[in-house]
Design an enzyme around this catalytic site. Sequence first.
Site, PDB file in Angstrom:
ATOM      1  N   ASP A  72       1.540  -0.448  -0.703  1.00 29.70           N
ATOM      2  CA  ASP A  72       2.339  -1.328  -1.542  1.00 29.70           C
ATOM      3  C   ASP A  72       2.771  -0.596  -2.817  1.00 29.70           C
ATOM      4  O   ASP A  72       1.992   0.157  -3.409  1.00 29.70           O
ATOM      5  CB  ASP A  72       1.489  -2.559  -1.930  1.00 29.70           C
ATOM      6  CG  ASP A  72       2.252  -3.530  -2.808  1.00 29.70           C
ATOM      7  OD1 ASP A  72       3.207  -4.137  -2.304  1.00 29.70           O
ATOM      8  OD2 ASP A  72       1.888  -3.677  -4.000  1.00 29.70           O
ATOM      9  N   GLU A  94       5.802   1.756   0.753  1.00 33.18           N
ATOM     10  CA  GLU A  94       6.875   0.876   0.312  1.00 33.18           C
ATOM     11  C   GLU A  94       7.644   1.542  -0.823  1.00 33.18           C
ATOM     12  O   GLU A  94       7.210   1.527  -1.979  1.00 33.18           O
ATOM     13  CB  GLU A  94       6.335  -0.487  -0.168  1.00 33.18           C
ATOM     14  CG  GLU A  94       7.454  -1.489  -0.379  1.00 33.18           C
ATOM     15  CD  GLU A  94       7.316  -2.344  -1.619  1.00 33.18           C
ATOM     16  OE1 GLU A  94       8.123  -3.265  -1.796  1.00 33.18           O
ATOM     17  OE2 GLU A  94       6.413  -2.084  -2.449  1.00 33.18           O
TER      18      GLU A  94
HETATM   19  C1  AAO Z   1       4.271 -12.295 -10.096  1.00 28.06           C
HETATM   20  C2  AAO Z   1       5.350 -13.052 -10.869  1.00 28.06           C
HETATM   21  C3  AAO Z   1       5.793 -12.241 -12.066  1.00 28.06           C
HETATM   22  C4  AAO Z   1       4.588 -11.908 -12.948  1.00 28.06           C
HETATM   23  C5  AAO Z   1       3.567 -11.157 -12.100  1.00 28.06           C
HETATM   24  C6  AAO Z   1       2.294 -10.820 -12.869  1.00 28.06           C
HETATM   25  O1  AAO Z   1       6.456 -13.307 -10.005  1.00 28.06           O
HETATM   26  O2  AAO Z   1       6.732 -13.008 -12.811  1.00 28.06           O
HETATM   27  O3  AAO Z   1       4.996 -11.094 -14.030  1.00 28.06           O
HETATM   28  O4  AAO Z   1       3.212 -11.962 -10.976  1.00 28.06           O
HETATM   29  O5  AAO Z   1       1.703 -11.970 -13.355  1.00 28.06           O
HETATM   30  C7  AAO Z   1       4.864  -9.811  -5.468  1.00 28.06           C
HETATM   31  C8  AAO Z   1       5.995 -10.691  -5.977  1.00 28.06           C
HETATM   32  C9  AAO Z   1       6.063 -10.700  -7.482  1.00 28.06           C
HETATM   33  C10 AAO Z   1       4.712 -11.050  -8.083  1.00 28.06           C
HETATM   34  C11 AAO Z   1       3.732  -9.987  -7.602  1.00 28.06           C
HETATM   35  C12 AAO Z   1       2.326 -10.169  -8.150  1.00 28.06           C
HETATM   36  O6  AAO Z   1       7.214 -10.245  -5.432  1.00 28.06           O
HETATM   37  O7  AAO Z   1       7.016 -11.687  -7.879  1.00 28.06           O
HETATM   38  O8  AAO Z   1       4.791 -11.083  -9.504  1.00 28.06           O
HETATM   39  O9  AAO Z   1       3.654 -10.062  -6.157  1.00 28.06           O
HETATM   40  O10 AAO Z   1       1.829 -11.412  -7.834  1.00 28.06           O
HETATM   41  C13 AAO Z   1       9.989  -3.974  -6.950  1.00 28.06           C
HETATM   42  C14 AAO Z   1       8.965  -2.969  -6.471  1.00 28.06           C
HETATM   43  C15 AAO Z   1       8.361  -3.314  -5.139  1.00 28.06           C
HETATM   44  C16 AAO Z   1       7.916  -4.768  -5.061  1.00 28.06           C
HETATM   45  C17 AAO Z   1       9.114  -5.626  -5.407  1.00 28.06           C
HETATM   46  C18 AAO Z   1       8.780  -7.110  -5.364  1.00 28.06           C
HETATM   47  O11 AAO Z   1       9.542  -1.674  -6.431  1.00 28.06           O
HETATM   48  O12 AAO Z   1       7.217  -2.473  -4.967  1.00 28.06           O
HETATM   49  O13 AAO Z   1       9.561  -5.313  -6.730  1.00 28.06           O
HETATM   50  N1  AAO Z   1       7.340  -5.099  -3.753  1.00 28.06           N
HETATM   51  C19 AAO Z   1       5.858  -5.081  -3.535  1.00 28.06           C
HETATM   52  C20 AAO Z   1       5.409  -6.239  -2.656  1.00 28.06           C
HETATM   53  C21 AAO Z   1       5.573  -7.535  -3.408  1.00 28.06           C
HETATM   54  C22 AAO Z   1       4.659  -7.565  -4.621  1.00 28.06           C
HETATM   55  C23 AAO Z   1       4.466  -6.239  -5.245  1.00 28.06           C
HETATM   56  C24 AAO Z   1       5.051  -5.084  -4.767  1.00 28.06           C
HETATM   57  C25 AAO Z   1       3.468  -6.138  -6.313  1.00 28.06           C
HETATM   58  O14 AAO Z   1       6.085  -6.191  -1.446  1.00 28.06           O
HETATM   59  O15 AAO Z   1       5.318  -8.655  -2.584  1.00 28.06           O
HETATM   60  O16 AAO Z   1       5.215  -8.440  -5.628  1.00 28.06           O
HETATM   61  O17 AAO Z   1       2.236  -5.859  -5.669  1.00 28.06           O
HETATM   62  C26 AAO Z   1      15.081  -3.017  -7.815  1.00 28.06           C
HETATM   63  C27 AAO Z   1      14.169  -1.850  -7.540  1.00 28.06           C
HETATM   64  C28 AAO Z   1      13.022  -2.204  -6.655  1.00 28.06           C
HETATM   65  C29 AAO Z   1      12.316  -3.451  -7.187  1.00 28.06           C
HETATM   66  C30 AAO Z   1      13.339  -4.583  -7.259  1.00 28.06           C
HETATM   67  C31 AAO Z   1      12.670  -5.886  -7.668  1.00 28.06           C
HETATM   68  O18 AAO Z   1      15.837  -3.334  -6.662  1.00 28.06           O
HETATM   69  O19 AAO Z   1      14.899  -0.816  -6.936  1.00 28.06           O
HETATM   70  O20 AAO Z   1      12.102  -1.122  -6.631  1.00 28.06           O
HETATM   71  O21 AAO Z   1      11.253  -3.804  -6.300  1.00 28.06           O
HETATM   72  O22 AAO Z   1      14.350  -4.187  -8.165  1.00 28.06           O
HETATM   73  O23 AAO Z   1      13.126  -6.350  -8.831  1.00 28.06           O
HETATM   74  C32 AAO Z   1      19.865  -4.235  -6.066  1.00 28.06           C
HETATM   75  C33 AAO Z   1      19.430  -2.786  -6.202  1.00 28.06           C
HETATM   76  C34 AAO Z   1      17.947  -2.661  -5.907  1.00 28.06           C
HETATM   77  C35 AAO Z   1      17.233  -3.540  -6.867  1.00 28.06           C
HETATM   78  C36 AAO Z   1      17.678  -4.937  -6.570  1.00 28.06           C
HETATM   79  C37 AAO Z   1      16.973  -6.001  -7.349  1.00 28.06           C
HETATM   80  O24 AAO Z   1      19.777  -4.643  -4.707  1.00 28.06           O
HETATM   81  O25 AAO Z   1      20.159  -1.993  -5.300  1.00 28.06           O
HETATM   82  O26 AAO Z   1      17.501  -1.321  -6.016  1.00 28.06           O
HETATM   83  O27 AAO Z   1      19.060  -5.069  -6.824  1.00 28.06           O
HETATM   84  O28 AAO Z   1      17.306  -5.903  -8.705  1.00 28.06           O
END
Ligand code: AAO
Length: 492
Positions: free
Chosen positions: A213, A249
């Site tokens: 992850d 990931e």
């Molecule tokens: C939760 C709450 C938060 C709080 C946090 C701590 O939602 O508000 O601050 O708790 O209290 C999951 C949930 C999160 C959650 C977290 C912890 O999705 O909402 O937060 O559990 O409970 C990035 C990462 C990637 C991650 C993804 C969700 O790079 O690793 O965000 N995925 C994994 C898991 C996921 C998990 C975590 C990681 C954490 O699969 O389930 O989170 O363990 C860009 C970047 C990406 C980035 C995205 C997300 O993407 O490139 O790297 O992913 O933004 O914002 C276009 C662009 C594209 C861009 C996208 C979105 O498409 O081309 O690149 O727009 O802006």
Amino acid sequence: MGVRFLLLFIVGLCRAQYDPNTRPGRTSIVHLFEWRWADIALECERYLAPNGFGGVQISPPNENLVIGDPSRPWWERYQPVSYKLCTRSGNETEFRDMVTRCNNVGVYVYADAVINHMCGGNAGAGNHSTCGSFFNAKTKEFPAVPYSAWDFNDAKCKSRSGDIEDYRDLSQVRNCRLVNLLDLALEKNYVRSRITEYMNYLIDIGVAGFRIDAAKHMWPGDVKAVLEELKDLNRKWFPAGAKPFIYQEVIDLGGEPITDSQYFGNGRVTEFKYGAKLGTVMRKWNGEKMAYLKNWGEGWGFVPSDTALVFVDNHDNQRGHGAGGASILTFWDARLYKMAVGFMLAHPYGFTRVMSSYRWPRYFQNGVDINNWVGPPSNSDGSTKSVPINPDTTCGNDWVCEHRWRQIRNMVIFRNVVDGQPFSNWWDNGSNQVAFGRGNRGFIAFNNDDWYMNVNLQTGLPAGTYCDVISGQKEGNTCLPYTHPWLEDPSS
Ligand code: AAO
């Protein structure tokens, strides 16, 4: 010096594990998102093994923060509190039982390893965690590991808030907090050793590999250092010297300094462009059409096939988390979804993962699903509901079980049958009717145009009568028309 570099390179490559360790002739895994261990054990025995699935990706097995009792979001499982094996999916005894039973029928288990961080910085203190372990997010103490403030990265982070603010800043992405999650200092031997101890514990129990992850948020060298300390797989089920399958990931849709290729030395990477592009093609957005899929794969700018883990949707982007955008197809768009998954499973590119979801009450406000946090089907005390199987083989209790949809299950089998055969005899009508074969073992045709497809095609198959396993069901030497009313849909 040159010799030493060469040696390091070779040793490095040797540790990376691109081979999923699935049994010969089993070519896909399924993500049973949020399922309980007891249900996964049953599913391995009653469904996955008999239908040729190679393995299961499971939700993170380690202790996590409990958020908002009893309406607990699915994403609490990405907020570790310790590496003890108890979660809403089950306790350690149930976990061991699942791994043993799945392994015994040749369906292997891939654990989601959340090793970049612990829980969110605002989580407070107490023992509201899935095993009841004490933690204090403010002072960064996790005595059940144990970690203390020294083991986190904040001092190295140069962003104003301490969180990742700009994905164009490579060191921010790796040294700052991902959505405020306490970021572990993986360059420390102590932190590495706690993580490898956890992962080796899972290997001893019998897991076959890991989804790493948030790999993008760790330095590739730190991930490598952790992986180098991993044991070989358990000899009870795996051959001598077998290493855990690794898929990291890394979200690389272009336009950021962190790229997939920086992680190839550690194992496979999740190819996010795959589902985003395939969704765009199937929806016919941006002038895309299926005819363009002729050079699908590396020709579309994807990572090399043997470094790719591919999927149509994942647990994040099926509900607007993570990345991929609006084009992502999911079970909510069943017809197009089946076509996309069918295409993925028929096409030789990448190692394939099928998604298996639960239904939640989608509710869009200004284009955003405000219920995208909703956790798995659960009882009033917050515990996860079991997965009952209906007489027609579908699942109850709001578990969607896409992997049991006839078209998807049969294409998982198709992929096994055509394994190793070349992509051949491509045909298209210049629009959205396409067809291709896999050597002399299988042939598939798609019609995503609004008109009939009526054409004679060269299939590459030996002369004979074949069963269309999308609209029918092969039983022994006969091909049964599929008659179940729930699934009978001429457009499918
Ligand atoms: C939760 C709450 C938060 C709080 C946090 C701590 O939602 O508000 O601050 O708790 O209290 C999951 C949930 C999160 C959650 C977290 C912890 O999705 O909402 O937060 O559990 O409970 C990035 C990462 C990637 C991650 C993804 C969700 O790079 O690793 O965000 N995925 C994994 C898991 C996921 C998990 C975590 C990681 C954490 O699969 O389930 O989170 O363990 C860009 C970047 C990406 C980035 C995205 C997300 O993407 O490139 O790297 O992913 O933004 O914002 C276009 C662009 C594209 C861009 C996208 C979105 O498409 O081309 O690149 O727009 O802006």
